[in-house]
Scaffold this motif. Sequence first.
Motif, PDB file in Angstrom:
ATOM      1  N   GLU A  60      48.565  54.057  51.985  1.00  9.73           N
ATOM      2  CA  GLU A  60      49.395  55.196  51.598  1.00  9.73           C
ATOM      3  C   GLU A  60      50.195  54.893  50.335  1.00  9.73           C
ATOM      4  O   GLU A  60      50.375  55.758  49.488  1.00  9.73           O
ATOM      5  CB  GLU A  60      50.335  55.571  52.742  1.00  9.73           C
ATOM      6  N   TYR A  61      50.661  53.658  50.217  1.00 11.41           N
ATOM      7  CA  TYR A  61      51.450  53.260  49.053  1.00 11.41           C
ATOM      8  C   TYR A  61      50.795  52.065  48.379  1.00 11.41           C
ATOM      9  O   TYR A  61      50.136  51.247  49.025  1.00 11.41           O
ATOM     10  CB  TYR A  61      52.881  52.876  49.450  1.00 11.41           C
ATOM     11  N   GLY A  62      51.013  51.959  47.082  1.00  7.99           N
ATOM     12  CA  GLY A  62      50.461  50.820  46.359  1.00  7.99           C
ATOM     13  C   GLY A  62      51.008  50.759  44.942  1.00  7.99           C
ATOM     14  O   GLY A  62      51.617  51.708  44.438  1.00  7.99           O
ATOM     15  N   THR A  63      50.797  49.619  44.298  1.00  8.20           N
ATOM     16  CA  THR A  63      51.232  49.438  42.915  1.00  8.20           C
ATOM     17  C   THR A  63      50.129  48.754  42.129  1.00  8.20           C
ATOM     18  O   THR A  63      49.285  48.040  42.693  1.00  8.20           O
ATOM     19  CB  THR A  63      52.517  48.577  42.810  1.00  8.20           C
ATOM     20  N   PHE A  64      50.155  48.977  40.844  1.00  4.34           N
ATOM     21  CA  PHE A  64      49.304  48.231  39.929  1.00  4.34           C
ATOM     22  C   PHE A  64      50.175  47.826  38.755  1.00  4.34           C
ATOM     23  O   PHE A  64      50.879  48.651  38.169  1.00  4.34           O
ATOM     24  CB  PHE A  64      48.133  49.075  39.426  1.00  4.34           C
ATOM     25  N   SER A  65      50.152  46.547  38.433  1.00  6.13           N
ATOM     26  CA  SER A  65      50.972  46.045  37.330  1.00  6.13           C
ATOM     27  C   SER A  65      50.128  45.207  36.395  1.00  6.13           C
ATOM     28  O   SER A  65      49.116  44.614  36.789  1.00  6.13           O
ATOM     29  CB  SER A  65      52.158  45.228  37.854  1.00  6.13           C
ATOM     30  N   ALA A  66      50.554  45.164  35.155  1.00  4.78           N
ATOM     31  CA  ALA A  66      49.861  44.365  34.140  1.00  4.78           C
ATOM     32  C   ALA A  66      50.847  44.080  33.016  1.00  4.78           C
ATOM     33  O   ALA A  66      51.838  44.803  32.827  1.00  4.78           O
ATOM     34  CB  ALA A  66      48.641  45.115  33.607  1.00  4.78           C
ATOM     35  N   ARG A  67      50.551  43.030  32.267  1.00  6.50           N
ATOM     36  CA  ARG A  67      51.376  42.705  31.100  1.00  6.50           C
ATOM     37  C   ARG A  67      50.651  43.157  29.839  1.00  6.50           C
ATOM     38  O   ARG A  67      49.473  42.870  29.648  1.00  6.50           O
ATOM     39  CB  ARG A  67      51.683  41.216  31.033  1.00  6.50           C
ATOM     40  N   VAL A  68      51.413  43.838  28.999  1.00  6.20           N
ATOM     41  CA  VAL A  68      50.900  44.294  27.718  1.00  6.20           C
ATOM     42  C   VAL A  68      51.797  43.688  26.643  1.00  6.20           C
ATOM     43  O   VAL A  68      52.977  44.036  26.554  1.00  6.20           O
ATOM     44  CB  VAL A  68      50.904  45.833  27.613  1.00  6.20           C
ATOM     45  N   ASP A  69      51.245  42.753  25.878  1.00  5.52           N
ATOM     46  CA  ASP A  69      52.041  42.047  24.867  1.00  5.52           C
ATOM     47  C   ASP A  69      53.306  41.461  25.476  1.00  5.52           C
ATOM     48  O   ASP A  69      54.419  41.644  24.966  1.00  5.52           O
ATOM     49  CB  ASP A  69      52.401  42.976  23.703  1.00  5.52           C
ATOM     50  N   SER A  70      53.154  40.811  26.625  1.00  6.15           N
ATOM     51  CA  SER A  70      54.214  40.094  27.356  1.00  6.15           C
ATOM     52  C   SER A  70      55.197  41.016  28.064  1.00  6.15           C
ATOM     53  O   SER A  70      56.151  40.542  28.682  1.00  6.15           O
ATOM     54  CB  SER A  70      54.978  39.127  26.430  1.00  6.15           C
ATOM     55  N   THR A  71      54.999  42.315  27.999  1.00  9.51           N
ATOM     56  CA  THR A  71      55.882  43.259  28.689  1.00  9.51           C
ATOM     57  C   THR A  71      55.204  43.752  29.955  1.00  9.51           C
ATOM     58  O   THR A  71      54.047  44.159  29.935  1.00  9.51           O
ATOM     59  CB  THR A  71      56.230  44.464  27.792  1.00  9.51           C
ATOM     60  N   ARG A  72      55.945  43.716  31.056  1.00  2.32           N
ATOM     61  CA  ARG A  72      55.385  44.117  32.343  1.00  2.32           C
ATOM     62  C   ARG A  72      55.380  45.639  32.472  1.00  2.32           C
ATOM     63  O   ARG A  72      56.397  46.304  32.268  1.00  2.32           O
ATOM     64  CB  ARG A  72      56.200  43.513  33.494  1.00  2.32           C
ATOM     65  N   TRP A  73      54.232  46.182  32.822  1.00  2.00           N
ATOM     66  CA  TRP A  73      54.078  47.600  33.137  1.00  2.00           C
ATOM     67  C   TRP A  73      53.724  47.700  34.620  1.00  2.00           C
ATOM     68  O   TRP A  73      52.931  46.899  35.131  1.00  2.00           O
ATOM     69  CB  TRP A  73      52.950  48.233  32.324  1.00  2.00           C
ATOM     70  N   GLU A  74      54.298  48.683  35.280  1.00  2.00           N
ATOM     71  CA  GLU A  74      54.017  48.850  36.709  1.00  2.00           C
ATOM     72  C   GLU A  74      53.861  50.323  37.048  1.00  2.00           C
ATOM     73  O   GLU A  74      54.720  51.145  36.715  1.00  2.00           O
ATOM     74  CB  GLU A  74      55.139  48.249  37.555  1.00  2.00           C
ATOM     75  N   LEU A  75      52.761  50.627  37.723  1.00  4.16           N
ATOM     76  CA  LEU A  75      52.496  51.974  38.242  1.00  4.16           C
ATOM     77  C   LEU A  75      52.623  51.919  39.750  1.00  4.16           C
ATOM     78  O   LEU A  75      51.987  51.086  40.404  1.00  4.16           O
ATOM     79  CB  LEU A  75      51.103  52.435  37.830  1.00  4.16           C
ATOM     80  N   LYS A  76      53.430  52.784  40.293  1.00  2.00           N
ATOM     81  CA  LYS A  76      53.527  52.896  41.750  1.00  2.00           C
ATOM     82  C   LYS A  76      52.973  54.239  42.161  1.00  2.00           C
ATOM     83  O   LYS A  76      53.221  55.253  41.503  1.00  2.00           O
ATOM     84  CB  LYS A  76      54.980  52.770  42.209  1.00  2.00           C
ATOM     85  N   ARG A  77      52.215  54.227  43.260  1.00  8.32           N
ATOM     86  CA  ARG A  77      51.600  55.469  43.722  1.00  8.32           C
ATOM     87  C   ARG A  77      51.990  55.733  45.165  1.00  8.32           C
ATOM     88  O   ARG A  77      52.371  54.828  45.911  1.00  8.32           O
ATOM     89  CB  ARG A  77      50.084  55.388  43.616  1.00  8.32           C
ATOM     90  N   GLU A  78      51.876  56.987  45.545  1.00  8.99           N
ATOM     91  CA  GLU A  78      51.968  57.411  46.940  1.00  8.99           C
ATOM     92  C   GLU A  78      50.711  58.208  47.217  1.00  8.99           C
ATOM     93  O   GLU A  78      50.490  59.256  46.616  1.00  8.99           O
ATOM     94  CB  GLU A  78      53.216  58.261  47.182  1.00  8.99           C
ATOM     95  N   THR A  79      49.880  57.684  48.088  1.00 13.17           N
ATOM     96  CA  THR A  79      48.501  58.143  48.296  1.00 13.17           C
ATOM     97  C   THR A  79      47.807  58.173  46.928  1.00 13.17           C
ATOM     98  O   THR A  79      47.687  57.141  46.288  1.00 13.17           O
ATOM     99  CB  THR A  79      48.448  59.516  49.015  1.00 13.17           C
ATOM    100  N   GLU A  80      47.390  59.371  46.472  1.00 11.87           N
ATOM    101  CA  GLU A  80      46.655  59.418  45.209  1.00 11.87           C
ATOM    102  C   GLU A  80      47.475  60.012  44.066  1.00 11.87           C
ATOM    103  O   GLU A  80      46.922  60.406  43.045  1.00 11.87           O
ATOM    104  CB  GLU A  80      45.378  60.243  45.405  1.00 11.87           C
ATOM    105  N   ARG A  81      48.799  60.052  44.247  1.00 14.07           N
ATOM    106  CA  ARG A  81      49.671  60.588  43.213  1.00 14.07           C
ATOM    107  C   ARG A  81      50.584  59.491  42.684  1.00 14.07           C
ATOM    108  O   ARG A  81      51.078  58.650  43.440  1.00 14.07           O
ATOM    109  CB  ARG A  81      50.533  61.733  43.764  1.00 14.07           C
ATOM    110  N   VAL A  82      50.823  59.494  41.381  1.00 14.39           N
ATOM    111  CA  VAL A  82      51.695  58.492  40.787  1.00 14.39           C
ATOM    112  C   VAL A  82      53.148  58.810  41.140  1.00 14.39           C
ATOM    113  O   VAL A  82      53.577  59.969  41.100  1.00 14.39           O
ATOM    114  CB  VAL A  82      51.508  58.441  39.249  1.00 14.39           C
ATOM    115  N   SER A  83      53.897  57.800  41.527  1.00 14.34           N
ATOM    116  CA  SER A  83      55.325  57.955  41.819  1.00 14.34           C
ATOM    117  C   SER A  83      56.162  57.638  40.590  1.00 14.34           C
ATOM    118  O   SER A  83      57.127  58.336  40.289  1.00 14.34           O
ATOM    119  CB  SER A  83      55.751  57.048  42.972  1.00 14.34           C
ATOM    120  N   TYR A  84      55.809  56.534  39.919  1.00 12.05           N
ATOM    121  CA  TYR A  84      56.500  56.208  38.675  1.00 12.05           C
ATOM    122  C   TYR A  84      55.659  55.279  37.825  1.00 12.05           C
ATOM    123  O   TYR A  84      54.751  54.602  38.322  1.00 12.05           O
ATOM    124  CB  TYR A  84      57.898  55.620  38.926  1.00 12.05           C
ATOM    125  N   LEU A  85      55.980  55.261  36.542  1.00 16.87           N
ATOM    126  CA  LEU A  85      55.431  54.288  35.598  1.00 16.87           C
ATOM    127  C   LEU A  85      56.623  53.649  34.907  1.00 16.87           C
ATOM    128  O   LEU A  85      57.383  54.327  34.221  1.00 16.87           O
ATOM    129  CB  LEU A  85      54.517  54.950  34.575  1.00 16.87           C
TER     130      LEU A  85
END
Length: 243
Positions: free
Chosen positions: A166-191
Amino acid sequence: MAGEGLDIDIDITDIAAVADAREQLLAAVADHAGEIAADIARLDGGDYGSRSFSTDRGQWTLKHERGTLQYLRYEPQGGGETYVVSTQRPAAPEPLSDALADYDAFVTAYNDYVDRVAGLLDDVDDEFPAVRSTADVAAERDRIVDGIERACHRMAEGLYRYEGTEYGTFSARVDSTRWELKRETERVSYLRVGGSNGIYLLSQYGQPSAADVRSHAPEFGGFVAAYNDHVAELAADLETIEL
């Protein structure tokens, strides 16, 4: 009403008469001085305030809270003080009588003050430069953010299909800066960019500032590329499974 005096038929030099009619007298003073307090509050602004007025015999200080009189204090030149109006018990008859003998002078001092400030704003220019609108910048910000949101929803859909939670996150570093996407089911909660105290390019609390979009939107492509690499790794892992 200020300057008209108090319409009470009492000789304030007669201490016994003042003592007998003190409640009536103080109520009239409170009403009269209350109008002065309301006018001062209207002119000075703010929730709280006080102002002092000098006479030949002493000084009067009026304090208000949101335009309501809090106290009226008289300080004769010889020293001491008398609270003509206050939240405490009434003043003794003799000092009250001395104070009220100077009340008309206080009202005159107040009226003189009103006369002095009457033309205070006469020379103030009320023609101001035109205000430029931020509508075009905000519209461009919204256009860019809408594009980011559409891409993030596609990521959230893909993650949901693969992870099934139901919930999940995906994170990655872009030029040493952390980006994080959080979702609730199939909708994005925040970036979010920059860790737990970072900038939210997408959230439930409204749009980011145009300055934040200008700073971080150019790097969003790197985050998408990191997501695509992640999907490619998942696909490669699945290909190695033998049934």
